[in-house]
Design a protein around this motif. Structure first.
Motif, PDB file in Angstrom:
ATOM      1  N   MET A  86       0.952  -1.354  -0.059  1.00  0.00           N
ATOM      2  CA  MET A  86       0.032  -0.028   0.051  1.00  0.00           C
ATOM      3  C   MET A  86       0.924   1.284   0.155  1.00  0.00           C
ATOM      4  SD  MET A  86      -2.778   1.034   2.944  1.00  0.00           S
ATOM      5  CE  MET A  86      -3.323  -0.703   2.953  1.00  0.00           C
ATOM      6  N   SER A  87       0.708   2.254  -1.119  1.00  0.00           N
ATOM      7  CA  SER A  87       1.314   3.278  -0.786  1.00  0.00           C
ATOM      8  C   SER A  87       0.607   4.627  -0.816  1.00  0.00           C
ATOM      9  CB  SER A  87       2.445   3.229  -2.344  1.00  0.00           C
ATOM     10  OG  SER A  87       1.587   3.308  -3.322  1.00  0.00           O
ATOM     11  N   ASN A  88       1.054   5.797  -0.641  1.00  0.00           N
ATOM     12  CA  ASN A  88       0.266   6.880  -0.471  1.00  0.00           C
ATOM     13  C   ASN A  88       0.871   8.039  -1.332  1.00  0.00           C
ATOM     14  OD1 ASN A  88      -1.197   6.019   1.812  1.00  0.00           O
ATOM     15  ND2 ASN A  88       0.413   6.329   3.102  1.00  0.00           N
ATOM     16  N   ALA A  89       0.142   8.920  -1.826  1.00  0.00           N
ATOM     17  CA  ALA A  89       0.542  10.047  -2.443  1.00  0.00           C
ATOM     18  C   ALA A  89      -0.644  11.294  -2.103  1.00  0.00           C
ATOM     19  CB  ALA A  89       0.422   9.961  -3.981  1.00  0.00           C
ATOM     20  N   GLU A  90      -0.218  12.355  -1.466  1.00  0.00           N
ATOM     21  CA  GLU A  90      -0.969  13.414  -1.082  1.00  0.00           C
ATOM     22  C   GLU A  90      -0.695  14.734  -1.763  1.00  0.00           C
ATOM     23  OE1 GLU A  90      -2.771  15.236   3.316  1.00  0.00           O
ATOM     24  OE2 GLU A  90      -1.296  13.369   3.272  1.00  0.00           O
ATOM     25  N   ASP A  91      -1.695  15.184  -1.920  1.00  0.00           N
ATOM     26  CA  ASP A  91      -1.679  16.581  -2.682  1.00  0.00           C
ATOM     27  C   ASP A  91      -2.154  17.717  -1.478  1.00  0.00           C
ATOM     28  OD1 ASP A  91      -2.157  19.026  -4.036  1.00  0.00           O
ATOM     29  OD2 ASP A  91      -2.965  18.140  -5.800  1.00  0.00           O
ATOM     30  N   ASN A  92      -1.155  18.363  -1.157  1.00  0.00           N
ATOM     31  CA  ASN A  92      -1.529  19.202   0.081  1.00  0.00           C
ATOM     32  C   ASN A  92      -2.359  20.512  -0.288  1.00  0.00           C
ATOM     33  OD1 ASN A  92      -0.079  17.843   2.166  1.00  0.00           O
ATOM     34  ND2 ASN A  92       1.902  18.516   1.350  1.00  0.00           N
TER      35      ASN A  92
ATOM     36  N   THR B 200      -5.144  20.491  -2.425  1.00  0.00           N
ATOM     37  CA  THR B 200      -6.561  20.098  -2.516  1.00  0.00           C
ATOM     38  C   THR B 200      -7.018  19.184  -1.102  1.00  0.00           C
ATOM     39  OG1 THR B 200      -6.101  18.171  -3.697  1.00  0.00           O
ATOM     40  CG2 THR B 200      -6.491  20.010  -4.913  1.00  0.00           C
ATOM     41  N   GLY B 201      -5.952  18.686  -0.233  1.00  0.00           N
ATOM     42  CA  GLY B 201      -6.450  17.951   0.806  1.00  0.00           C
ATOM     43  C   GLY B 201      -6.616  16.655   0.271  1.00  0.00           C
ATOM     44  N   ALA B 202      -6.549  16.253  -1.009  1.00  0.00           N
ATOM     45  CA  ALA B 202      -6.700  14.952  -1.661  1.00  0.00           C
ATOM     46  C   ALA B 202      -5.601  14.041  -1.274  1.00  0.00           C
ATOM     47  CB  ALA B 202      -6.891  15.108  -3.091  1.00  0.00           C
ATOM     48  N   GLU B 203      -5.925  12.671  -1.028  1.00  0.00           N
ATOM     49  CA  GLU B 203      -4.928  11.919  -0.395  1.00  0.00           C
ATOM     50  C   GLU B 203      -5.110  10.541  -1.537  1.00  0.00           C
ATOM     51  OE1 GLU B 203      -3.110   8.881   2.897  1.00  0.00           O
ATOM     52  OE2 GLU B 203      -4.628  10.598   3.417  1.00  0.00           O
ATOM     53  N   GLU B 204      -4.201   9.996  -2.289  1.00  0.00           N
ATOM     54  CA  GLU B 204      -4.428   8.561  -2.885  1.00  0.00           C
ATOM     55  C   GLU B 204      -3.647   7.267  -2.242  1.00  0.00           C
ATOM     56  OE1 GLU B 204      -2.034   6.921  -6.497  1.00  0.00           O
ATOM     57  OE2 GLU B 204      -3.710   8.034  -7.292  1.00  0.00           O
ATOM     58  N   LYS B 205      -4.453   6.563  -2.029  1.00  0.00           N
ATOM     59  CA  LYS B 205      -3.915   5.026  -1.493  1.00  0.00           C
ATOM     60  C   LYS B 205      -4.200   4.133  -2.513  1.00  0.00           C
ATOM     61  CE  LYS B 205      -4.227   6.098   3.503  1.00  0.00           C
ATOM     62  NZ  LYS B 205      -4.636   5.430   4.858  1.00  0.00           N
ATOM     63  N   VAL B 206      -3.156   3.014  -2.270  1.00  0.00           N
ATOM     64  CA  VAL B 206      -3.308   2.211  -3.495  1.00  0.00           C
ATOM     65  C   VAL B 206      -3.477   0.791  -2.349  1.00  0.00           C
ATOM     66  CG1 VAL B 206      -1.928   0.597  -5.172  1.00  0.00           C
ATOM     67  CG2 VAL B 206      -1.484   3.193  -5.008  1.00  0.00           C
ATOM     68  N   TYR B 207      -4.385  -0.146  -3.012  1.00  0.00           N
ATOM     69  CA  TYR B 207      -4.789  -1.360  -2.581  1.00  0.00           C
ATOM     70  C   TYR B 207      -4.728  -2.478  -3.452  1.00  0.00           C
ATOM     71  CZ  TYR B 207      -6.878   1.905   1.042  1.00  0.00           C
ATOM     72  OH  TYR B 207      -7.100   2.991   1.931  1.00  0.00           O
ATOM     73  N   ARG B 208      -4.497  -3.497  -2.999  1.00  0.00           N
ATOM     74  CA  ARG B 208      -4.618  -4.778  -3.913  1.00  0.00           C
ATOM     75  C   ARG B 208      -5.487  -5.943  -3.521  1.00  0.00           C
ATOM     76  NH1 ARG B 208       0.228  -2.428  -3.985  1.00  0.00           N
ATOM     77  NH2 ARG B 208       1.095  -1.594  -5.908  1.00  0.00           N
ATOM     78  N   TYR B 209      -6.357  -6.299  -4.220  1.00  0.00           N
ATOM     79  CA  TYR B 209      -7.246  -7.358  -3.727  1.00  0.00           C
ATOM     80  C   TYR B 209      -7.754  -8.144  -5.180  1.00  0.00           C
ATOM     81  CZ  TYR B 209      -8.194  -4.989   0.640  1.00  0.00           C
ATOM     82  OH  TYR B 209      -7.872  -4.319   1.693  1.00  0.00           O
ATOM     83  N   CYS B 210      -7.621  -9.348  -4.902  1.00  0.00           N
ATOM     84  CA  CYS B 210      -8.279 -10.269  -5.960  1.00  0.00           C
ATOM     85  C   CYS B 210      -7.780  -9.978  -7.587  1.00  0.00           C
ATOM     86  CB  CYS B 210      -9.709 -10.059  -6.510  1.00  0.00           C
ATOM     87  SG  CYS B 210     -10.795 -10.042  -4.783  1.00  0.00           S
TER      88      CYS B 210
ATOM     89  N   HIS C 117      -6.317  -7.246  -8.683  1.00  0.00           N
ATOM     90  CA  HIS C 117      -6.256  -5.811  -9.117  1.00  0.00           C
ATOM     91  C   HIS C 117      -5.730  -4.949  -8.120  1.00  0.00           C
ATOM     92  CE1 HIS C 117      -9.363  -7.086 -12.221  1.00  0.00           C
ATOM     93  NE2 HIS C 117      -9.737  -7.972 -11.217  1.00  0.00           N
ATOM     94  N   THR C 118      -5.380  -3.959  -8.918  1.00  0.00           N
ATOM     95  CA  THR C 118      -4.689  -2.750  -8.164  1.00  0.00           C
ATOM     96  C   THR C 118      -5.913  -1.499  -8.100  1.00  0.00           C
ATOM     97  OG1 THR C 118      -2.410  -3.263  -8.563  1.00  0.00           O
ATOM     98  CG2 THR C 118      -2.973  -0.995  -8.147  1.00  0.00           C
ATOM     99  N   LEU C 119      -6.131  -1.277  -6.993  1.00  0.00           N
ATOM    100  CA  LEU C 119      -7.240  -0.156  -6.915  1.00  0.00           C
ATOM    101  C   LEU C 119      -6.403   1.248  -6.277  1.00  0.00           C
ATOM    102  CD1 LEU C 119      -9.807  -2.182  -4.852  1.00  0.00           C
ATOM    103  CD2 LEU C 119      -9.593  -1.637  -7.181  1.00  0.00           C
ATOM    104  N   LYS C 120      -6.726   2.241  -7.250  1.00  0.00           N
ATOM    105  CA  LYS C 120      -5.995   3.576  -6.673  1.00  0.00           C
ATOM    106  C   LYS C 120      -7.359   4.337  -6.161  1.00  0.00           C
ATOM    107  CE  LYS C 120      -2.103   3.677  -9.953  1.00  0.00           C
ATOM    108  NZ  LYS C 120      -1.544   4.133 -10.931  1.00  0.00           N
ATOM    109  N   ILE C 121      -7.503   4.728  -4.924  1.00  0.00           N
ATOM    110  CA  ILE C 121      -8.524   5.396  -4.329  1.00  0.00           C
ATOM    111  C   ILE C 121      -7.965   6.524  -4.066  1.00  0.00           C
ATOM    112  CG2 ILE C 121     -10.385   4.999  -2.243  1.00  0.00           C
ATOM    113  CD1 ILE C 121     -10.436   3.087  -4.848  1.00  0.00           C
ATOM    114  N   THR C 122      -8.614   7.857  -4.345  1.00  0.00           N
ATOM    115  CA  THR C 122      -8.372   9.015  -3.796  1.00  0.00           C
ATOM    116  C   THR C 122      -9.606   9.406  -2.833  1.00  0.00           C
ATOM    117  OG1 THR C 122      -7.225   9.588  -5.863  1.00  0.00           O
ATOM    118  CG2 THR C 122      -8.072  11.410  -4.606  1.00  0.00           C
TER     119      THR C 122
ATOM    120  N   TYR D  38     -14.699  10.059  -9.565  1.00  0.00           N
ATOM    121  CA  TYR D  38     -13.364  10.237  -9.682  1.00  0.00           C
ATOM    122  C   TYR D  38     -12.580   8.751  -9.679  1.00  0.00           C
ATOM    123  CZ  TYR D  38      -8.640  12.294  -9.122  1.00  0.00           C
ATOM    124  OH  TYR D  38      -7.021  12.210  -9.438  1.00  0.00           O
ATOM    125  N   ASN D  39     -12.954   8.180  -8.484  1.00  0.00           N
ATOM    126  CA  ASN D  39     -12.263   6.955  -8.381  1.00  0.00           C
ATOM    127  C   ASN D  39     -12.633   5.738  -9.390  1.00  0.00           C
ATOM    128  OD1 ASN D  39     -10.670   7.502  -6.174  1.00  0.00           O
ATOM    129  ND2 ASN D  39     -12.237   7.734  -4.860  1.00  0.00           N
TER     130      ASN D  39
END
Length: 207
Positions: free
Chosen positions: A1-7, A9-19, A21-26, A97-98
């Motif tokens: 799991m990794s993070n990328a934050e945009d200070n 806009t307050g948006a933060e992206e996290k990466v999850y992996r299930y089944c 698939h790689t999911l990039k959730i902001t 968006y997601n």
């Protein structure tokens, strides 16, 4: 799991992996979405449950309630489901968006994203879903009657409902799962992860 934050806009992206698939959730934490701007534990436990149980949504009609970030509905779509992802109107931009970030527009399994106020809008939705999904949606007793109305309307006796709830952290969860739901539905506790419980719920047969 990794993070990328945009200070900015307050948006933060996290990466999850299930089944597989790689999911990039902001999460739009700077947009006054409150609790909806977070990926909560019950959503992750439900996604892991899909993986562990190798659940197959291929060709199935799926409704997600109170989606928040969209992670559960997006995973169901990537697993082949024809998914409708719902929440209150102010959350839909984050969900869309997601969806766009994870599922190509050309995909035949691109989810629909639309508003659904429990207890008010459910009659605008069909009653033929194969699955209804909800993670961390049992949290406020004032919303329970509308949620029950929505579950009753949108399901039939062949619908499987999965509800993932953080039992001690949300008000009224014991009453909801053990008293309110069981008036209209059969409910089975199928998985626990710490204090998070997944219930498999099906409509009682009417005589």
């Amino acid at each position: 799991m990794s993070n990328a934050e945009d200070n900015n806009t307050g948006a933060e992206e996290k990466v999850y992996r299930y089944c597989g698939h790689t999911l990039k959730i902001t999460m739009f934490k700077g947009s006054s979405l409150g609790l909806s701007a977070y990926v909560w534990g019950p959503a992750l436990v439900l996604c892991q449950y899909f993986q562990d149980k190798k659940l197959d949504f291929k060709g199935k009609k799926v409704l997600e309630l109170g989606s928040g970030t969209g992670i559960v509905g997006i995973l169901a779509a990537l697993l082949g489901g024809h998914v409708t992802i719902t929440d209150v109107p102010e959350v839909l931009k984050q969900i869309q968006y997601n969806v766009n970030a994870n599922i190509p527009d050309a995909s035949k399994h691109h989810p629909n994203v639309c508003a659904l106020h429990w207890g008010t809008d459910q009659d605008d939705f069909p009653s033929d879903y194969d699955f209804i999904l909800g993670s961390d949606i049992v949290y406020s007793p004032s919303l329970f009657p509308g949620l029950i109305q929505t579950l009753v309307h949108c399901s039939n006796e062949n619908t499987t409902i999965y509800l993932s709830t953080n039992m001690p952290a949300r008000m009224g969860t014991e009453t909801f799962h053990r008293e309110l739901v069981t008036r209209k539905f059969n409910s089975e506790l199928v998985h626990t992860n710490g204090m998070i419980c997944i219930y498999k719920v099906t409509k009682k047969h009417t005589r």
